[in-house]
Design an enzyme around this catalytic site. Sequence first.
Site, short mmCIF file in Angstrom:
data_model
loop_
_atom_site.label_atom_id
_atom_site.label_comp_id
_atom_site.label_asym_id
_atom_site.label_seq_id
_atom_site.Cartn_x
_atom_site.Cartn_y
_atom_site.Cartn_z
N ASP A 98 17.08 -30.15 -5.42
CA ASP A 98 17.95 -29.68 -6.42
C ASP A 98 18.49 -28.36 -5.59
O ASP A 98 17.56 -27.33 -5.39
CB ASP A 98 17.42 -28.88 -7.97
CG ASP A 98 18.63 -28.19 -8.51
OD1 ASP A 98 19.47 -27.98 -7.26
OD2 ASP A 98 18.57 -28.01 -9.76
N GLU B 208 10.43 -19.39 -11.07
CA GLU B 208 11.80 -20.12 -11.02
C GLU B 208 11.18 -20.01 -12.70
O GLU B 208 10.61 -21.74 -13.04
CB GLU B 208 11.82 -21.21 -10.30
CG GLU B 208 13.55 -22.27 -10.58
CD GLU B 208 13.34 -23.13 -12.09
OE1 GLU B 208 13.01 -23.19 -13.27
OE2 GLU B 208 13.20 -24.47 -12.15
N GLU C 230 12.05 -24.75 -23.09
CA GLU C 230 10.59 -24.95 -22.86
C GLU C 230 10.40 -24.00 -21.12
O GLU C 230 9.91 -24.56 -20.63
CB GLU C 230 11.13 -26.36 -21.84
CG GLU C 230 10.53 -27.72 -23.49
CD GLU C 230 10.02 -28.66 -22.59
OE1 GLU C 230 10.04 -28.45 -21.03
OE2 GLU C 230 8.60 -29.73 -22.78
N HIS D 209 19.63 -29.73 -12.38
CA HIS D 209 18.34 -30.64 -12.31
C HIS D 209 18.93 -29.77 -14.23
O HIS D 209 18.42 -30.68 -15.36
CB HIS D 209 17.25 -30.83 -12.09
CG HIS D 209 16.90 -29.18 -12.23
ND1 HIS D 209 17.33 -28.27 -11.87
CD2 HIS D 209 15.90 -29.22 -13.47
CE1 HIS D 209 16.05 -27.71 -12.24
NE2 HIS D 209 15.35 -27.97 -13.11
#
Length: 383
Positions: free
Chosen positions: A81, A174, A183, A323
């Site tokens: 990505d 990240e 999540e 993504h």
Amino acid sequence: MDQHIRFQDTDQAIEDATESSNLDESMCEPDGSVVACDDKSIEESVGEPGVSFIGADDKTSADYYFDSYSHFGIHEEMLKDVVRTKTYQNVIYQNKFLFKNKVVLDVGAGTGILSLFCAKAGAEHVYAVECSHMADMAKEIVESNGYSNVVTVLKGKIEEIDLPVAKVDIIISEWMGYFLLFENMLNTVLYARDKWLVDDGVVLPDKASLYLTAIEDAEYREDKIEFWNNVYGFNMSCIKKQAITEPLVDTVDQNQIVTNCQLLKTMDISKMAPGDASFTAPFKLVAGRDDYIHALVAYFDVSFTKCHKLMGFSTGPRSRATHWKQTVLYLEDVLTICEGETIVGSLAVAPNKKNPRDVDIILKYSLSGRRSTISRVQFYKMR
């Protein structure tokens, strides 16, 4: 509430940045009009590396979450990505003044790519914390690239490890998930911030904003939702009711957008409390044309405001794809809307009480138009 950040171009120092960043595309105007816009953690192991003594029946959803980040495919997807990875690289390489001789904590380091960026930018030391078995690979990667004297990989959960230092100057992570909060590792980052970050320390990224818009999506809705009405001659519409409650993560064509985009929530990672990730935000979506509306779409932007100039990226449908894609919330009703008419309502977001990595969403919306009048409450579960 519908102001949208414009990111400045970030390709001046990296030759190929224009091919791997979506920062040079503008997003939504402050007036709400639609314009062109736009490694984480495993079950705990005992004894031999890679050997788990947790039985399948004893695993929690968190264990499955951590275990998923032991697989190379997830890391390959994230590294490829280029919007995500190149933005972090640009932030670090173009702002070396932030990292020079500083101690950095990388939360959820995965393969260690962000830690390597920081080390190359002149950090005094980087502590890369990774809970999954990928930590073993990260150690090998660090050694292979000659940074063992600068980067220390620590295997374990942030909440359970002991850092060799009392404080760090920078926390980088990240942590974002689908719909920003699904999540995600936000609470883990906040825990690390409160425990180890110096008073004038820097969190990267430090801002994240969630947005909402509305789309026409008849073809895909027919394929994903209405499909259950007649399955090889049998009525399975009971599944249709369940399918609508599950948000769909997919790429939305910008031509499907019918309304303005509305800012729902901006989170300041350097200051917010863990409970701030639960919120209820009002919205007002104004139709830019006569059309049908089948779903609302959520996406997020991320900003690094401590840089020489504002840097970041958007996951919106008018930006280069990431993504994370977008999150589609299908409506029970098909709305017929005319140009200038408004859908008003609110979106309530909260971690699931049983599994905080999941997200519960309550959507309230109403339309009082010439062709449609509707008022409804819908519940969604991101699992």
